[in-house]
Design an enzyme around this catalytic site. Structure first.
Site: not given
Ligand code: URA
Length: 435
Positions: A82, A161, A168, A183, A187
């Protein structure tokens, strides 16, 4: 339990227990806890942070809010990567097939571009026929047969999320290290791979502008992963200038083919090799990072990674001729314009976010999730930090099929650069590797 008391507790900097965090997240999803109370809680986290254990609990509860993909029946060692995102960061396109060509199984669920950063899915969709929405069974079948698949995240992955991120976004709580870590990791954990390599970018085109913040974010994510029995490693890498030479969608696919033909730009090839080496090391198939990187570089040069890329494209409905003749397969831009240097000197700095926004203005990206993109649009970058430039020399070529008059985009690009008379050192590419 009472929401007010939990907000108060966090505001005072105390640690919340698993049951308390579950009460908050579940209540928020079920709409028993209103947005104003969740916003107050998120702001309290922004200022007071979370302990590693608390953050891991928080992330886990987010994972459990949706589907968890079980990859245990795939066989082989599943390792994903990632990146926190940047400009010209098309690394996944060549890294995923490269890692698969080295014997790993790479189940990659990627995102779309938003704002100044691009997204792997948009890039892949510039290949005619390529499908990012295959069924769970086809995804698993493909992983068994080909060893790599790059698909989109479904709505069912960590829905908590998604709901929290929207809040947010409008309450100035996006740039909180624990919230970003939770966050991203919610995932990634839901996606089920047993190993994960993180590429945390830092610099003018990154989420984390300062290297020390990028390191804190990497450490927070590593801890969450390890609490959840995942094999983890992270690299902190530069985003003070675009990676590679191409920014956009079709042109980043073409560049990926060049990388997998051993003819890619040095920086993006280097980070691809470093990340592949780390994935191989994490899997336990190679102990020594240097040896792992050597094997990775060999598979870029001998055609093994490109063959895997073709196999993946074909399995997902795309035209694999893109590997041998990208210009014939990919949409070509209708308009283009050269950006010329206004003076003699050296490129001292690039405001990489602004470069990304220039690409967006040409149609390569989107401001809102619902915006359509122009796959042919983008930028070819000829001069990067430390390069000598002469007045009138071409710095970049802009292209688009939707924007004919490029004067504004040319100005934006020029304004993103700083040119100096003195010689400049190019920035380091890799700042740190954290195992
Ligand atoms: N990418 C994400 O998936 N979440 C965040 O909070 C910031 C960047």
């Amino acid at each position: 339990m009472n929401t007010y008391d939990l907000i108060f507790k966090k505001r005072e900097g105390e640690k919340l227990e698993h049951e308390e965090l579950k009460f908050l997240i579940d209540g928020f999803i079920e709409e028993k806890i209103p947005q104003y109370q969740m916003s107050a809680f998120l702001m309290a986290v922004y200022f007071k942070g979370m302990t590693p254990e608390e953050l891991s609990d928080f992330t886990n509860i987010m994972v459990k809010s949706g589907e968890e993909i079980d990859l245990n029946d795939i066989g082989g060692i599943t390792v994903d990567k990632h990146s926190t995102g940047g400009v010209g960061d098309g690394v996944s396109l060549s890294l995923a097939p490269l890692a698969a060509s080295l014997g790993l199984v790479v189940p990659m669920m990627s995102g779309r571009g938003l704002g100044h950063t691009g997204g792997t899915l948009d890039k892949l969709e510039s290949i005619p026929g390529y499908r990012i929405d295959i069924t769970r069974n086809s995804f698993k079948d493909q992983l068994r047969k080909v060893g790599v698949a790059i698909i989109g995240q479904t709505k069912n992955i960590a829905p908590a999320d998604k709901k929290m991120y929207s809040l947010r976004d409008v309450t100035a709580t996006v740039d909180s290290i624990p919230l970003i870590a939770a966050s991203i990791m919610s995932k990634k954990l839901a996606e089920g791979s047993s190993g994960l390599v993180l590429d945390v970018k830092t610099g003018s085109g990154a989420f984390m502008r300062k290297t020390e913040d990028a390191k804190k974010l990497a450490k927070a994510m590593l801890e969450i992963g390890r609490y959840n029995n995942r094999k983890m490693a992270a690299v902190i890498s530069d985003m003070n200038q675009p990676l590679g030479r191409s920014i956009g969608n079709a042109n980043e696919i073409k560049q990926a083919v060049e990388i997998m033909s051993g003819k890619g730009p040095d920086d993006i090839t280097e980070i691809t090799v470093v990340l592949a080496g780390m994935m191989l090391q994490l899997s336990g198939r190679q102990k020594d990072l240097k040896t792992a990187q050597k094997a990775a570089l060999a598979n870029l040069n001998n055609g093994a990674a490109l063959k895997k890329f073709g196999d993946m494209i074909e399995a997902q409905g795309g035209d694999r001729k893109v590997c041998s003749n990208p210009d014939e397969v990919l949409k070509q831009p209708e308009y283009s314009a050269e950006v010329k240097s206004p003076e003699n000197g050296y490129i001292e700095a690039m405001d990489t976010r602004k470069v990304g926004l220039t690409a967006l203005s040409l149609g390569a990206g989107r401001e809102r999730v619902i915006d359509k993109i122009d796959h042919s649009a983008g930028i070819e970058v000829f001069k990067k930090i430390s390069d000598k430039v002469e007045a009138g020399e071409t710095l970049a070529v802009l292209s688009s099929s939707t924007v004919k008059n490029m004067e504004e985009a040319k100005d934006m690009y020029i304004n993103s650069l700083k040119i100096t008379k003195d010689k400049v050192k190019s920035p380091e590419l890799i700042y740190d590797i954290i195992n």
